[in-house]
Design an enzyme around this catalytic site. Structure first.
Site, PDB file in Angstrom:
ATOM      1  N   GLU A 132       1.766  -9.740 -17.381  1.00 24.90           N
ATOM      2  CA  GLU A 132       1.306  -8.775 -16.466  1.00 24.90           C
ATOM      3  C   GLU A 132       0.399  -7.544 -17.084  1.00 24.90           C
ATOM      4  O   GLU A 132      -0.450  -7.048 -16.302  1.00 24.90           O
ATOM      5  CB  GLU A 132       2.581  -7.820 -16.018  1.00 24.90           C
TER       6      GLU A 132
ATOM      7  N   HIS B 153      10.293 -31.149 -24.978  1.00 23.09           N
ATOM      8  CA  HIS B 153      10.405 -32.002 -23.806  1.00 23.09           C
ATOM      9  C   HIS B 153       9.193 -32.081 -22.911  1.00 23.09           C
ATOM     10  O   HIS B 153       8.885 -32.646 -22.123  1.00 23.09           O
ATOM     11  CB  HIS B 153      11.518 -31.846 -22.689  1.00 23.09           C
TER      12      HIS B 153
ATOM     13  N   GLU C 222      11.623 -13.064 -19.375  1.00 26.58           N
ATOM     14  CA  GLU C 222      11.151 -11.433 -18.811  1.00 26.58           C
ATOM     15  C   GLU C 222      10.331 -11.286 -19.900  1.00 26.58           C
ATOM     16  O   GLU C 222       9.141 -10.413 -19.619  1.00 26.58           O
ATOM     17  CB  GLU C 222      12.506 -10.845 -18.791  1.00 26.58           C
TER      18      GLU C 222
ATOM     19  N   LYS D 192       6.514  -9.906 -18.683  1.00 25.40           N
ATOM     20  CA  LYS D 192       5.842  -8.826 -19.214  1.00 25.40           C
ATOM     21  C   LYS D 192       4.536  -8.565 -19.910  1.00 25.40           C
ATOM     22  O   LYS D 192       3.410  -7.903 -19.687  1.00 25.40           O
ATOM     23  CB  LYS D 192       6.886  -7.882 -20.153  1.00 25.40           C
TER      24      LYS D 192
ATOM     25  N   ARG E  21       1.358   1.733  -6.391  1.00 25.27           N
ATOM     26  CA  ARG E  21       1.635   0.701  -5.236  1.00 25.27           C
ATOM     27  C   ARG E  21       0.238  -0.205  -4.880  1.00 25.27           C
ATOM     28  O   ARG E  21       0.680  -1.188  -4.417  1.00 25.27           O
ATOM     29  CB  ARG E  21       2.266   1.511  -4.051  1.00 25.27           C
TER      30      ARG E  21
ATOM     31  N   CYS F  45       1.017  -1.157   0.035  1.00 29.68           N
ATOM     32  CA  CYS F  45       0.060  -0.110   0.061  1.00 29.68           C
ATOM     33  C   CYS F  45       0.791   1.191   0.111  1.00 29.68           C
ATOM     34  O   CYS F  45       1.949   1.175   0.408  1.00 29.68           O
ATOM     35  CB  CYS F  45      -0.896   0.163   1.204  1.00 29.68           C
TER      36      CYS F  45
ATOM     37  N   TRP G 284      -3.648  -1.913  -1.374  1.00 27.47           N
ATOM     38  CA  TRP G 284      -3.517  -3.121  -2.059  1.00 27.47           C
ATOM     39  C   TRP G 284      -4.078  -4.207  -0.929  1.00 27.47           C
ATOM     40  O   TRP G 284      -3.419  -4.544  -0.152  1.00 27.47           O
ATOM     41  CB  TRP G 284      -2.302  -3.394  -2.469  1.00 27.47           C
TER      42      TRP G 284
ATOM     43  N   LYS H 277       3.335  -2.110  -7.299  1.00 25.23           N
ATOM     44  CA  LYS H 277       4.843  -2.016  -7.743  1.00 25.23           C
ATOM     45  C   LYS H 277       5.698  -2.608  -6.823  1.00 25.23           C
ATOM     46  O   LYS H 277       6.636  -3.081  -7.113  1.00 25.23           O
ATOM     47  CB  LYS H 277       4.864  -0.353  -7.876  1.00 25.23           C
TER      48      LYS H 277
ATOM     49  N   ASN I 171       0.566  -0.193   6.139  1.00 25.79           N
ATOM     50  CA  ASN I 171       1.099  -1.004   5.035  1.00 25.79           C
ATOM     51  C   ASN I 171       1.633  -2.201   5.621  1.00 25.79           C
ATOM     52  O   ASN I 171       2.852  -1.872   6.374  1.00 25.79           O
ATOM     53  CB  ASN I 171       2.133  -0.072   4.135  1.00 25.79           C
ATOM     54  N   GLY I 172       1.372  -3.549   5.117  1.00 22.12           N
ATOM     55  CA  GLY I 172       1.904  -4.868   5.556  1.00 22.12           C
ATOM     56  C   GLY I 172       0.947  -5.427   6.175  1.00 22.12           C
ATOM     57  O   GLY I 172      -0.236  -5.501   5.935  1.00 22.12           O
TER      58      GLY I 172
HETATM   59  O1  M6R Z   1      11.522  -3.919  -6.633  1.00 19.18           O
HETATM   60  P1  M6R Z   1      11.974  -5.238  -7.041  1.00 19.18           P
HETATM   61  O2  M6R Z   1      12.683  -4.940  -8.448  1.00 19.18           O
HETATM   62  O3  M6R Z   1      12.659  -5.808  -6.039  1.00 19.18           O
HETATM   63  O4  M6R Z   1      10.720  -5.827  -7.703  1.00 19.18           O
HETATM   64  C1  M6R Z   1      10.632  -7.151  -7.929  1.00 19.18           C
HETATM   65  C2  M6R Z   1       9.391  -7.671  -8.734  1.00 19.18           C
HETATM   66  O5  M6R Z   1       8.248  -7.475  -7.832  1.00 19.18           O
HETATM   67  C3  M6R Z   1       8.995  -7.037  -9.891  1.00 19.18           C
HETATM   68  O6  M6R Z   1      10.101  -6.986 -10.746  1.00 19.18           O
HETATM   69  C4  M6R Z   1       7.915  -7.375 -10.441  1.00 19.18           C
HETATM   70  O7  M6R Z   1       7.991  -8.688 -10.986  1.00 19.18           O
HETATM   71  C5  M6R Z   1       7.553  -6.447 -11.538  1.00 19.18           C
HETATM   72  N1  M6R Z   1       6.074  -6.234 -11.666  1.00 19.18           N
HETATM   73  C6  M6R Z   1       7.734  -6.758 -13.142  1.00 19.18           C
HETATM   74  O8  M6R Z   1       7.493  -6.158 -14.213  1.00 19.18           O
END
Ligand code: M6R
Length: 605
Positions: free
Chosen positions: A486, A502, A479, A483, A27, A2, A75, A600, A99-100
């Site tokens: 997401e 495989h 990666e 992307k 966030r 959050c 969140w 984020k 937050n937490g």
């Molecule tokens: O802030 P960080 O780089 O530690 O975050 C790690 C992941 O949470 C972050 O890379 C996440 O996978 C992204 N949403 C990817 O686009």
């Protein structure tokens, strides 16, 4: 996950908090709320499910003139996305944002219910508010928070505002919290993210766990810090005098993600400058003395995949073995850390709970730790023995783009620094030129973005997607798939091209797309793997160098110029993946900067 913001100053407190919340909406965006003390000295709370615009609408006709306020973007973890579960939570003369996760919330709730407390929400957060409220009956608020804090378990940051004191208190454990003051504006701010403090603070402090931050006009510096016994204490002060941020607007770009993709060439060019001629010199030089026998590369999500690129660099240049671990698994595997092993932690935010837990594990086993991190002063930055900043600037898009590229390149510099060859100006020039070449190739790609957009338009509505690559292109296949998942909400997988046969090849039919990442290395073998997919009627998007067989086999083909890029080429091809995902998501009409269910910065385990 959050976003929390608190402000105390001569005027317009709610405006500062709302601006902070807007910046932190990436966030968490299930709901937003604000509490302020109005001109009659009363606490007023407004909160609403949905994005910040809903809250803005809710308070549009309210007199929000105030000198003290707190706010929150949620969140959801405990309790559904409802107005009642939104923050701030308020009770009598106290209001709080959190937050937490409070792990022992149920137990504490039962205790408080037995004392006659009623709870309005299903959240764990409200439990701490009630607990402090209860303790406050017999002690000052400051002591009540400190005492209450010893009773809650789990990782959390809390910010309180009280009608009686007209002050703000904040405290945290293993969750991000940053405070700041602005001398000329006579204001103090607190947040879960330094980005909210940009322009609002010119001194930035990062308190340690359990340190109580007190924002009050009665304090000489507006902020005071106290230890667990209530005695005056200190907090780490950021070296940056002002929180520099990129302009918070998107400029001419429709989304932050796109803006951040376009920032990459500039950031790449600036990185060598920073490490060879700027403030980064010393930190990079210190790497030459590390002498590790093994690296344990640990990270999450995009940072983890960047770690695989870094592994390839280190193993190739230094011949130092690297094990790589998802941070969420690392400490639970009882990792074997030997003398001279080093934990290498990679993170954009520096606040990812799993990554921080991995770092702690290394510390407990007496291993040295190094970070590649974007946020100076973040928890990871403060915890590690050495840090190399990736210098990506503020990244707002939830889908990480420029941070990946900067992590890879900073890892490249690390590999050279470890071998000691960066002392030499010839090597520095060679690397600067190589980085420049990468920046130029990305510039060119961006000029020709319509080609990628056209492919995206053809394939965005298919059943599923395999990103495949071999060797140095395998990490960017992973990666690329992340992307796409997401932001376009489609099923995508990253696979080593040679591994598909495989098992997963069973999924291939005429509605499945293979985004085949092909570089000059292992080209023939990769093309054979593509043939296997083509033979099963898969749709082939070939991304690679000019090559007759590749062009012939591809339903859609994007030619890339790899000349001279060599080991940096995965970072080049990855920008194609970023743009392809971006445009596919755009055709699908998803919320690109704030994709559903994501946040984020993932500050819970
Ligand atoms: O802030 P960080 O780089 O530690 O975050 C790690 C992941 O949470 C972050 O890379 C996440 O996978 C992204 N949403 C990817 O686009």
């Amino acid at each position: 996950m959050c976003g929390i913001v608190g402000h105390l100053g001569p005027s317009d407190s709610v405006e500062v908090v709302m601006e902070g919340l807007r910046r932190l909406e990436y966030r968490g965006y299930d709901s937003a709320g604000v509490t302020f003390i109005n001109e009659s000295g009363e606490l007023k709370t407004y909160k609403k499910t949905g994005k910040i615009e809903k809250l803005t609408e809710l308070i549009s006709n309210v007199d929000t003139h105030s000198m003290v306020s707190i706010g929150h973007t949620r969140w959801a973890t405990h309790g559904g996305v409802t107005d009642f579960n939104s923050h701030p939570h308020a009770f009598e003369k106290l209001s709080m944002v959190h937050n937490g996760i409070i792990e022992n919330a149920d137990e504490l709730r039962d205790e408080l219910i037995a004392k006659g407390y009623n709870f309005k929400s299903e959240t764990d957060s409200e439990v701490f508010l009630m607990l402090v409220n209860d303790l406050k009956k017999s002690m000052p608020l400051k002591e009540a928070i400190l005492k209450g804090f010893t009773r809650v378990t789990g990782n959390s940051a809390f910010v309180f505002i009280s009608e009686e004191e007209k002050e703000i208190f904040a405290i945290k454990r293993a969750a991000p919290l940053v405070c700041g003051t602005h001398y000329t504006k006579s204001q103090a701010v607190v947040s879960s993210d330094p980005y909210a403090l940009a322009g609002a603070a010119d001194r930035i402090y990062f308190p340690e766990d359990g340190i109580l931050c007190h924002l009050s006009v009665g304090n000489k510096e507006l902020i005071a810090f106290y230890d667990s016994e209530g005695k005056p204490s200190k907090a780490y002060q950021s070296k940056k005098q002002d929180m520099q941020v990129d302009p918070s607007d998107k400029g001419d770009f429709e989304h932050y993600m796109l803006k951040e993709i376009y920032e990459q060439p500039g950031l790449i060019r600036a990185l060598c400058q920073y490490y060879f001629n700027g403030d980064g010199k010393e930190a990079l030089a210190a790497m030459a003395d590390l002498n590790p026998s093994r690296f344990h590369i640990t990270a999450c999500g995009t940072a983890f995949y960047a770690g695989l690129v870094v592994r390839d660099f280190i193993e190739a240049i230094n011949r130092i073995p690297c094990s790589f671990e998802l941070a969420s698994e690392f400490r639970y595997r009882n990792p074997i850390l030997e003398k001279n092993d080093i934990g290498l932690f990679i993170s954009q935010s520096g606040e990812t709970a799993d990554t921080l837990a991995g770092q702690e594990e290394c510390k407990e086993q007496n291993a040295k730790t190094v970070s590649l991190v974007n946020v100076e002063g973040s928890s990871l930055y403060r915890a590690c023995d050495h840090n190399l900043l990736i210098r990506a600037g503020v990244e707002i898009g939830v889908a990480s783009t420029k941070a990946f590229t900067q992590m890879g390149l900073t890892g490249r510099l690390l590999a050279h620094a470890l071998s000691g060859d960066l002392d030499n100006s010839v090597k520095q020039t060679e690397l600067t030129d190589r980085f420049e070449l990468l920046a130029e190739r990305i510039d060119k790609l961006l000029e020709e973005v319509d080609k990628i957009k056209a492919i995206a338009e053809e394939i965005y509505n298919k059943k599923g997607y395999f990103f495949t690559g071999r060797g140095r292109y395998f990490p960017v296949a992973l990666e690329g798939a992340l992307k796409l998942k997401e932001i376009a909400y489609v099923h995508a997988e990253g696979y080593a091209a040679g591994e598909l046969k495989h098992g997963p090849i069973a999924l291939i039919d005429e509605d499945m797309v293979n985004i085949a990442l092909v570089g000059p290395e292992l080209k023939e073998k990769t093309i054979s793997n593509i043939q296997e997919i083509k033979a099963r009627k898969g749709i082939i998007v070939g991304i690679g160098p000019k090559d007759n067989s590749l062009m012939k086999i591809s339903d859609y083909f994007l030619e890339l110029n790899f000349d001279g890029l060599e080991e940096l080429s995965p970072l080049y091809i990855n920008v194609v993946n970023q743009l392809l995902s971006y445009y596919m998501a755009k055709f699908k009409g998803t919320d690109i900067d704030k994709p559903r269910n994501l946040a984020k910065s993932v500050t819970v385990e």
